[in-house]
Design a protein around this motif. Structure first.
Motif, PDB file in Angstrom:
ATOM      1  N   PHE A 154     -62.973 153.446  32.305  1.00 37.10           N
ATOM      2  CA  PHE A 154     -62.471 152.669  33.683  1.00 37.10           C
ATOM      3  C   PHE A 154     -60.949 152.414  33.297  1.00 37.10           C
ATOM      4  N   PRO A 155     -59.947 153.006  33.434  1.00 38.03           N
ATOM      5  CA  PRO A 155     -58.556 152.540  33.123  1.00 38.03           C
ATOM      6  C   PRO A 155     -58.287 151.026  33.615  1.00 38.03           C
ATOM      7  N   ARG A 156     -57.616 150.232  32.736  1.00 33.94           N
ATOM      8  CA  ARG A 156     -57.067 149.000  33.128  1.00 33.94           C
ATOM      9  C   ARG A 156     -55.889 149.089  34.063  1.00 33.94           C
ATOM     10  N   ASP A 198     -52.111 145.891  38.200  1.00 37.82           N
ATOM     11  CA  ASP A 198     -51.964 145.114  39.661  1.00 37.82           C
ATOM     12  C   ASP A 198     -53.625 144.365  39.985  1.00 37.82           C
ATOM     13  N   SER A 199     -54.458 144.551  39.088  1.00 42.16           N
ATOM     14  CA  SER A 199     -55.784 144.143  39.545  1.00 42.16           C
ATOM     15  C   SER A 199     -56.140 142.923  38.484  1.00 42.16           C
ATOM     16  N   VAL A 200     -56.892 142.218  38.723  1.00 43.26           N
ATOM     17  CA  VAL A 200     -57.513 140.748  38.063  1.00 43.26           C
ATOM     18  C   VAL A 200     -58.748 141.260  37.235  1.00 43.26           C
ATOM     19  N   LEU A 201     -59.592 141.914  38.303  1.00 48.46           N
ATOM     20  CA  LEU A 201     -60.863 142.352  37.716  1.00 48.46           C
ATOM     21  C   LEU A 201     -61.002 143.616  37.240  1.00 48.46           C
ATOM     22  N   GLN A 202     -61.108 143.996  35.930  1.00 45.11           N
ATOM     23  CA  GLN A 202     -60.921 145.389  35.331  1.00 45.11           C
ATOM     24  C   GLN A 202     -62.112 146.270  35.372  1.00 45.11           C
ATOM     25  N   VAL A 203     -62.737 146.029  36.535  1.00 48.67           N
ATOM     26  CA  VAL A 203     -64.050 146.779  36.905  1.00 48.67           C
ATOM     27  C   VAL A 203     -63.863 147.555  38.212  1.00 48.67           C
ATOM     28  N   PRO A 204     -64.608 148.707  38.295  1.00 46.63           N
ATOM     29  CA  PRO A 204     -64.500 149.298  39.908  1.00 46.63           C
ATOM     30  C   PRO A 204     -65.391 148.214  40.684  1.00 46.63           C
ATOM     31  N   LEU A 205     -64.769 147.715  41.777  1.00 44.10           N
ATOM     32  CA  LEU A 205     -65.479 146.752  42.467  1.00 44.10           C
ATOM     33  C   LEU A 205     -66.506 147.422  43.490  1.00 44.10           C
ATOM     34  N   GLY A 206     -67.339 146.775  43.593  1.00 41.75           N
ATOM     35  CA  GLY A 206     -68.706 147.289  44.563  1.00 41.75           C
ATOM     36  C   GLY A 206     -69.532 148.489  43.850  1.00 41.75           C
ATOM     37  N   LEU A 265     -70.343 144.688  25.697  1.00 35.21           N
ATOM     38  CA  LEU A 265     -69.829 143.474  25.555  1.00 35.21           C
ATOM     39  C   LEU A 265     -69.028 143.329  24.145  1.00 35.21           C
ATOM     40  N   GLY A 266     -67.833 142.664  24.303  1.00 37.41           N
ATOM     41  CA  GLY A 266     -67.037 142.404  23.318  1.00 37.41           C
ATOM     42  C   GLY A 266     -65.865 143.501  23.281  1.00 37.41           C
ATOM     43  N   GLU A 267     -65.652 144.379  23.898  1.00 35.25           N
ATOM     44  CA  GLU A 267     -64.546 145.240  24.062  1.00 35.25           C
ATOM     45  C   GLU A 267     -63.486 144.498  24.730  1.00 35.25           C
ATOM     46  N   GLY A 268     -63.845 143.699  25.603  1.00 37.19           N
ATOM     47  CA  GLY A 268     -62.481 143.050  26.417  1.00 37.19           C
ATOM     48  C   GLY A 268     -62.021 143.860  27.681  1.00 37.19           C
ATOM     49  N   GLN A 269     -62.925 144.957  27.926  1.00 41.70           N
ATOM     50  CA  GLN A 269     -62.748 145.739  29.035  1.00 41.70           C
ATOM     51  C   GLN A 269     -62.230 144.757  30.305  1.00 41.70           C
ATOM     52  N   CYS A 270     -63.010 143.898  30.824  1.00 44.26           N
ATOM     53  CA  CYS A 270     -62.754 142.945  31.796  1.00 44.26           C
ATOM     54  C   CYS A 270     -63.233 141.582  31.026  1.00 44.26           C
ATOM     55  N   ASP A 271     -62.344 140.676  30.650  1.00 42.07           N
ATOM     56  CA  ASP A 271     -62.655 139.315  30.148  1.00 42.07           C
ATOM     57  C   ASP A 271     -63.552 138.467  30.964  1.00 42.07           C
ATOM     58  N   ILE A 272     -63.091 138.514  32.287  1.00 43.07           N
ATOM     59  CA  ILE A 272     -63.846 137.685  33.404  1.00 43.07           C
ATOM     60  C   ILE A 272     -65.262 138.084  33.258  1.00 43.07           C
ATOM     61  N   THR A 273     -65.639 139.228  33.661  1.00 39.39           N
ATOM     62  CA  THR A 273     -67.032 139.700  33.900  1.00 39.39           C
ATOM     63  C   THR A 273     -67.666 139.519  32.597  1.00 39.39           C
ATOM     64  N   GLU A 274     -67.126 140.043  31.361  1.00 38.87           N
ATOM     65  CA  GLU A 274     -67.737 139.659  29.976  1.00 38.87           C
ATOM     66  C   GLU A 274     -68.402 138.227  29.815  1.00 38.87           C
ATOM     67  N   ALA A 275     -67.315 137.317  30.296  1.00 38.01           N
ATOM     68  CA  ALA A 275     -67.636 135.924  30.067  1.00 38.01           C
ATOM     69  C   ALA A 275     -68.933 135.664  30.718  1.00 38.01           C
TER      70      ALA A 275
END
Length: 371
Positions: free
Chosen positions: A105-107, A110-118, A125-135
């Motif tokens: 999933f490309p970062r 313009d987005s805060v959450l770096q995952v496909p929403l919904g 875990l650990g790659e840092g694709q979406c720091d918020i979700t990983e934490a």
């Protein structure tokens, strides 16, 4: 990206079950508040635990493939309703046992959450694709979901209008086993180190400066644990099997030697560390953080005095801080290493011009004082 505080917090989320931390995304630094995860499925799974006790295997660890879903909500009431709902949708969800790799999933800048929403997606875990979700999922068990609110803390240089707070829910369906960082072999740590360094370069070239800085920071944290471990690892592996058959022991020694040869030498690790600090300095310059950029570049020049890029970035940081003499010395050092460097010659000329302007202003002030 670590939970920093728990307890009663100011803001919209309250209670003893709220944790707060700071996460990084392409739009800058964001404060995250998370309510304690709640069970949404009655499934029995080896990863989910029974709620009676909590062990390290109950939670994802570094390298775990996590099946997650993030849903953005318009208001806190809508988010809370998703956390408490227990319809057939949740009871029927079963983990996908065939997942073997993270979802590509490309970062997005313009987005805060770096995952496909919904949608359900898979993060390593650990790659840092979406720091918020990983934490969030670090402290969740399979079958749990939580409510979060994220608020801008430090915006990126290209963000002129502050973002409003966002409400969301994070759900963890299942995860594969991972490892604590202390349980990883030096070879595994080197693989993570290389991946973070390469990922940082890719992100920087794509304009994701915050993401690049996060990757370099992760690489530096792993690098700290690697010094001196190559010899210890070879010794430990070489001792295994003492007293067993000679042929098997020789094979183990050969395997230990092969794995040890994959490890960088102490000198190579030092150069890698210098490059990471230099790259971090470049990110901090782009993010208008000259004091941090100066500190990072200084570390790089101490580790690798022959690194021309680090001296250039040190000079740039000093210029931004109006420390012209230090900037001049840094650019002079750069020109010692690369006498024909166009960037170095131009930068030194710029420092001389600013020094001349500064001296003229000082002379004008003095003349007014004594006239």
């Amino acid at each position: 990206m670590r939970k920093m505080d728990s307890g009663r917090l100011c803001g919209t989320l309250h209670g003893d079950d709220v944790a707060s931390w700071v996460s990084v995304c392409p739009r800058g630094l964001w404060k995250v508040q998370q309510k304690q995860p709640h069970k949404w499925s009655q499934q029995t799974d080896s990863n989910s635990g029974d709620g009676a006790s909590c062990s390290s295997s109950d939670f994802p660890r570094l390298g775990s493939l996590c099946q997650v879903r993030v849903r953005l909500k318009a208001n806190p009431d809508e988010a809370q309703s998703l956390v408490s709902e227990k319809g057939n949708e949740w009871q029927s969800v079963q983990p996908d046992r065939c997942v073997t790799e993270a979802t590509a999933f490309p970062r997005c800048q313009d987005s805060v959450l770096q995952v496909p929403l919904g949608d359900w997606t898979t993060l390593r875990l650990g790659e840092g694709q979406c720091d918020i979700t990983e934490a969030c999922v670090e402290g969740m068990r399979a079958g749990e979901k939580c409510e979060i609110i994220i608020s801008p803390l430090e915006k990126g240089p290209d963000v002129s209008v502050p973002d409003p707070p966002l409400w969301a829910t994070v759900e963890l369906k299942a995860f594969t086993p991972g490892k604590e960082s202390w349980a990883m072999s030096p070879v595994e740590k080197c693989q993570w180190l290389k991946a973070h360094k390469e990922r940082g370069g890719v992100r920087f070239r794509r304009g994701d400066v915050w993401g690049a800085a996060d990757s370099y920071s992760r690489a530096l944290k792993i690098l700290i644990t690697l010094h001196g471990l190559g010899y210890a690892y070879a010794t430990e592996v070489g001792k295994k099997g003492q007293g067993q058959e000679q042929g098997a022991e020789e094979q183990r020694d050969t395997n230990a030697s092969d794995e040890t040869q994959q490890l960088p030498s102490a000198y190579e690790l030092k150069i890698i560390k210098a490059e990471l600090h230099s790259n971090m300095s470049l990110c901090q310059l782009k993010l208008n953080q000259p004091q941090r950029a100066k500190a990072s570049a200084t570390k790089a020049t101490h580790l690798q005095p022959g690194g021309a890029k680090a001296w250039y970035r040190l000079g740039q940081a000093c210029q931004m801080l109006n420390e012209l003499e230090e900037a001049r010395q840094a650019f002079m050092k750069l020109l010692e290493l690369q006498p024909e460097s166009p960037a170095g010659l131009k930068a030194l000329k710029g420092v001389a011009s600013r020094e001349k302007e500064k001296n003229a202003q000082m002379g004008l002030r003095l003349s007014k004082m004594f006239s």
